[in-house]
Design a protein around this motif. Structure first.
Motif, PDB file in Angstrom:
ATOM      1  N   LEU A 195       0.823  -1.210   0.000  1.00  9.63           N
ATOM      2  CA  LEU A 195       0.000   0.000   0.000  1.00  9.63           C
ATOM      3  C   LEU A 195       0.858   1.262   0.000  1.00  9.63           C
ATOM      4  O   LEU A 195       0.547   2.244  -0.689  1.00  9.63           O
ATOM      5  CB  LEU A 195      -0.929  -0.001   1.218  1.00  9.63           C
ATOM      6  N   SER A 196       1.946   1.231   0.767  1.00 11.62           N
ATOM      7  CA  SER A 196       2.851   2.374   0.785  1.00 11.62           C
ATOM      8  C   SER A 196       3.485   2.574  -0.589  1.00 11.62           C
ATOM      9  O   SER A 196       3.682   3.716  -1.029  1.00 11.62           O
ATOM     10  CB  SER A 196       3.939   2.173   1.852  1.00 11.62           C
ATOM     11  N   LEU A 197       3.806   1.472  -1.275  1.00 11.18           N
ATOM     12  CA  LEU A 197       4.331   1.571  -2.632  1.00 11.18           C
ATOM     13  C   LEU A 197       3.292   2.198  -3.559  1.00 11.18           C
ATOM     14  O   LEU A 197       3.628   3.060  -4.391  1.00 11.18           O
ATOM     15  CB  LEU A 197       4.717   0.180  -3.147  1.00 11.18           C
ATOM     16  N   PHE A 198       2.031   1.809  -3.402  1.00 12.18           N
ATOM     17  CA  PHE A 198       0.967   2.406  -4.219  1.00 12.18           C
ATOM     18  C   PHE A 198       0.866   3.912  -3.968  1.00 12.18           C
ATOM     19  O   PHE A 198       0.729   4.702  -4.897  1.00 12.18           O
ATOM     20  CB  PHE A 198      -0.378   1.734  -3.916  1.00 12.18           C
ATOM     21  N   GLY A 199       0.919   4.284  -2.685  1.00  9.25           N
ATOM     22  CA  GLY A 199       0.879   5.704  -2.361  1.00  9.25           C
ATOM     23  C   GLY A 199       2.085   6.440  -2.916  1.00  9.25           C
ATOM     24  O   GLY A 199       1.960   7.552  -3.445  1.00  9.25           O
ATOM     25  N   ALA A 200       3.262   5.812  -2.824  1.00  4.22           N
ATOM     26  CA  ALA A 200       4.494   6.431  -3.323  1.00  4.22           C
ATOM     27  C   ALA A 200       4.449   6.595  -4.839  1.00  4.22           C
ATOM     28  O   ALA A 200       4.889   7.621  -5.373  1.00  4.22           O
ATOM     29  CB  ALA A 200       5.698   5.579  -2.912  1.00  4.22           C
ATOM     30  N   LEU A 201       3.915   5.588  -5.550  1.00  3.62           N
ATOM     31  CA  LEU A 201       3.792   5.691  -7.011  1.00  3.62           C
ATOM     32  C   LEU A 201       2.821   6.804  -7.399  1.00  3.62           C
ATOM     33  O   LEU A 201       3.047   7.529  -8.378  1.00  3.62           O
ATOM     34  CB  LEU A 201       3.324   4.353  -7.594  1.00  3.62           C
ATOM     35  N   SER A 202       1.748   6.939  -6.620  1.00  7.15           N
ATOM     36  CA  SER A 202       0.806   8.026  -6.874  1.00  7.15           C
ATOM     37  C   SER A 202       1.475   9.377  -6.675  1.00  7.15           C
ATOM     38  O   SER A 202       1.275  10.315  -7.459  1.00  7.15           O
ATOM     39  CB  SER A 202      -0.412   7.902  -5.939  1.00  7.15           C
ATOM     40  N   TYR A 203       2.295   9.479  -5.634  1.00  4.53           N
ATOM     41  CA  TYR A 203       3.019  10.721  -5.384  1.00  4.53           C
ATOM     42  C   TYR A 203       4.082  10.966  -6.456  1.00  4.53           C
ATOM     43  O   TYR A 203       4.427  12.108  -6.738  1.00  4.53           O
ATOM     44  CB  TYR A 203       3.654  10.687  -3.988  1.00  4.53           C
ATOM     45  N   PRO A 206       4.714  13.045 -17.096  1.00  4.60           N
ATOM     46  CA  PRO A 206       5.850  12.224 -17.538  1.00  4.60           C
ATOM     47  C   PRO A 206       5.811  10.807 -16.965  1.00  4.60           C
ATOM     48  O   PRO A 206       6.331   9.875 -17.558  1.00  4.60           O
ATOM     49  CB  PRO A 206       7.061  12.990 -17.002  1.00  4.60           C
ATOM     50  N   PHE A 207       5.191  10.673 -15.780  1.00  5.96           N
ATOM     51  CA  PHE A 207       5.073   9.362 -15.129  1.00  5.96           C
ATOM     52  C   PHE A 207       3.600   9.173 -14.782  1.00  5.96           C
ATOM     53  O   PHE A 207       2.992  10.016 -14.131  1.00  5.96           O
ATOM     54  CB  PHE A 207       5.936   9.311 -13.869  1.00  5.96           C
ATOM     55  N   LYS A 208       3.027   8.062 -15.229  1.00  2.00           N
ATOM     56  CA  LYS A 208       1.593   7.853 -15.054  1.00  2.00           C
ATOM     57  C   LYS A 208       1.339   6.444 -14.537  1.00  2.00           C
ATOM     58  O   LYS A 208       1.868   5.476 -15.078  1.00  2.00           O
ATOM     59  CB  LYS A 208       0.884   8.067 -16.401  1.00  2.00           C
ATOM     60  N   VAL A 209       0.535   6.337 -13.484  1.00  2.00           N
ATOM     61  CA  VAL A 209       0.245   5.035 -12.893  1.00  2.00           C
ATOM     62  C   VAL A 209      -1.157   4.597 -13.295  1.00  2.00           C
ATOM     63  O   VAL A 209      -2.021   5.435 -13.609  1.00  2.00           O
ATOM     64  CB  VAL A 209       0.351   5.089 -11.343  1.00  2.00           C
ATOM     65  N   PRO A 210      -1.414   3.281 -13.306  1.00  5.77           N
ATOM     66  CA  PRO A 210      -2.786   2.812 -13.556  1.00  5.77           C
ATOM     67  C   PRO A 210      -3.742   3.388 -12.510  1.00  5.77           C
ATOM     68  O   PRO A 210      -3.377   3.524 -11.333  1.00  5.77           O
ATOM     69  CB  PRO A 210      -2.664   1.292 -13.415  1.00  5.77           C
TER      70      PRO A 210
END
Length: 512
Positions: free
Chosen positions: A90-98, A421-425
């Motif tokens: 979950l922290s990785l998901f939050g970090a990718l969103s950030y 430049p960086f986009k997450v699902p």
């Protein structure tokens, strides 16, 4: 007391605009003489320094001292390891969103900046209000107390450490961190890299003997791993809070976006590398603990890493408190480095006193934004129960982080043409923001007293916003007293910042 922000009209619909590097009018509206370089925060955060900020801030005292919070609220070894893994993902998901937010909105400030961009000034002010007055000073004091206790541990082996000695050495540690961050960005970053390697060394000191224990067949504590007290609806949100708190820090690189070299590549890379290292390290560290310590013994231990090392490492166990202390110092350094930029940006937007948006002309550090934390942290250090205070306000942190990530989803639909430049699902920010808001809602049910107090403290930011930011017709006595107070404070800081005020420019970013 605090000036109103100047909001520029922009065609794209965003609230925050202006020069990313903060090259705005200097104090008093004067521009520096022709040929003199404008004072800005320099881009000195490389990939390695970015990784060290994230890892160095995430890994504090928690993983070494008390993972029992997760075990206590899950009821079994197996469930606790699942929670540690899920919190890492979950922290990785939050970090990718950030990472997407940080590469799309190239401004420092983290949560504050993203909430301001999406939801406007009031919730952003409330966020920085709680961060400045309570959360950051209390968090700094708590991690500093752990530093003070464990740096003194080898000198008080046979007796209890005096509380006064802990607080005095803690005060010294806080002061050193503040001075370091005031004097040089490069040196604070270099020391952070060194301390990050110390943290990883400390984790390896636990993981390697743990792996050797597994090879020897010491798996008795993993038998019937899910037997024990069943996890309850009351305990799970608290277990997540403990786990997510241990992983907290993945968002700090976004606080210093304007100082990151090539942020479009550096921020996503630093986040992904850091979270992979931390999640793997945390899960393996907890597995290592259970190779030697039973669940019942872990719940009775006040410092799990020390108990583990005393059983397996003999005399070398004396080194573990030193590594824990260095780990705490790294978290202090990384937290102050990052959060001072939040205050700097909030001041630049008109939500904090103007003095906090000034940059030292030679050292290129936001020195006033760093210094303001020192007296607040000292007050917290010598006040009451800090841990209860952090419990009151832990929900506020995840509420605003959840809102910031929800803002990413809003921006996808509101501003589809925004450069990303960086986009997450989309499911990643959706799942993370839902989890944060769900934890906050469950905490209202499982611990209404602490959460309610935190909610009330957070809401004090609303009248403060209207009093200091919106209300123009303040009484003369109020303007006179507040103006005199802040003038004296600014004069004091100027005396610290510069030797010859007539020859040096301090830039105050007013967004004019």
């Amino acid at each position: 007391m605090v000036r109103k922000p100047v909001v520029s009209t922009i065609s794209s619909g965003g609230y925050l605009q202006g020069n990313v590097n903060g090259k705005l009018p200097s104090l008093g509206g004067k521009e520096p003489p022709p040929g003199q370089e404008k004072v800005v925060l320099k881009k000195k955060i490389t990939l390695l320094r970015g990784i060290s900020i994230i890892i160095g801030t995430i890994i504090g005292a928690g993983i070494f001292i008390s993972p029992k919070g997760v075990l206590q609220n899950t009821g079994s070894v197996g469930m606790s390891l699942i929670i540690w893994t899920v919190c890492g993902v979950l922290s990785l998901f939050g970090a990718l969103s950030y990472a997407e937010l940080g590469t799309s909105i190239k401004k420092s400030g983290g949560h504050y900046t993203y909430i301001l961009e999406v939801f406007g000034p009031l919730p952003a002010f409330v966020r920085v209000w709680v961060e400045l007055l309570i959360i950051r000073p209390a968090a700094t004091a708590v991690i500093s107390l752990a530093f003070g206790r464990y740096i003194l541990e080898p000198f008080f082996i046979q007796c209890e450490i005096p509380e006064l000695a802990i607080k005095l050495i803690t005060a010294v540690g806080i002061t050193v961190v503040m001075v370091l961050n005031s004097m040089s960005v490069s040196w604070s970053a270099r020391i952070q890299i060194f301390l990050t390697f110390c943290k990883l060394t400390a984790i390896l000191i636990i993981i390697v003997p743990g792996v050797m224990q597994l090879i020897k067949g010491q798996t008795q504590h993993f038998k019937d791993a899910f037997s024990g007290r069943d996890a309850s609806i009351m305990g799970l949100p608290l277990a997540f809070y403990y786990g997510m708190y241990a992983y907290a820090g993945w968002f700090y690189l976004n606080f210093v976006t304007e100082e990151v070299e090539n942020p479009e590549k550096t921020i996503p890379l630093a986040i992904c590398i850091s979270m992979a290292i931390v999640t793997t390290g945390y899960v393996l560290t907890n597995v290592a603990y259970f190779t030697t310590i039973s669940a019942e013994e872990l719940l009775l231990s006040n410092a799990v890493a020390v108990t583990f090392s005393e059983r397996l490492l003999g005399n070398f166990s004396l080194a573990v408190p030193i590594f824990v202390a260095l780990s705490c110092f790294g978290s202090m350094n990384g937290g102050v480095f990052a959060v001072s930029r939040l205050f700097y940006v909030a001041s630049r937007e008109g939500h904090l006193p103007e003095i906090l948006s000034m940059i030292h002309v030679r050292k290129h550090t936001p020195l006033p934004a760093v210094i303001v934390l020192h007296p607040l942290a000292m007050i917290m250090l010598f006040s009451g129960d800090l841990y209860s205070l952090l419990n009151f306000l832990s929900f506020a942190r995840w509420l605003f982080i959840g809102l910031a990530v929800a803002g990413l989803i809003y921006l996808r639909y509101k501003r589809p043409d925004m450069h990303r430049p960086f986009k997450v699902p989309l499911f990643i920010p959706a799942l993370f923001s839902f989890t944060c808001l769900f934890m906050v809602a469950l905490s209202l049910y499982s611990d209404p007293f602490s959460t309610g107090i935190g909610f009330i403290i957070t809401l004090t930011g609303v009248p403060a916003y209207y009093l200091f930011i919106i209300w123009d017709k303040k009484p003369k006595w109020f303007r006179k007293v507040s103006g005199k107070t802040f003038t004296q404070f600014q004069d004091l800081l100027r005396d610290i910042l510069i030797e010859n005020p007539s020859n040096v420019y301090l830039h105050a970013c007013n967004l004019k």
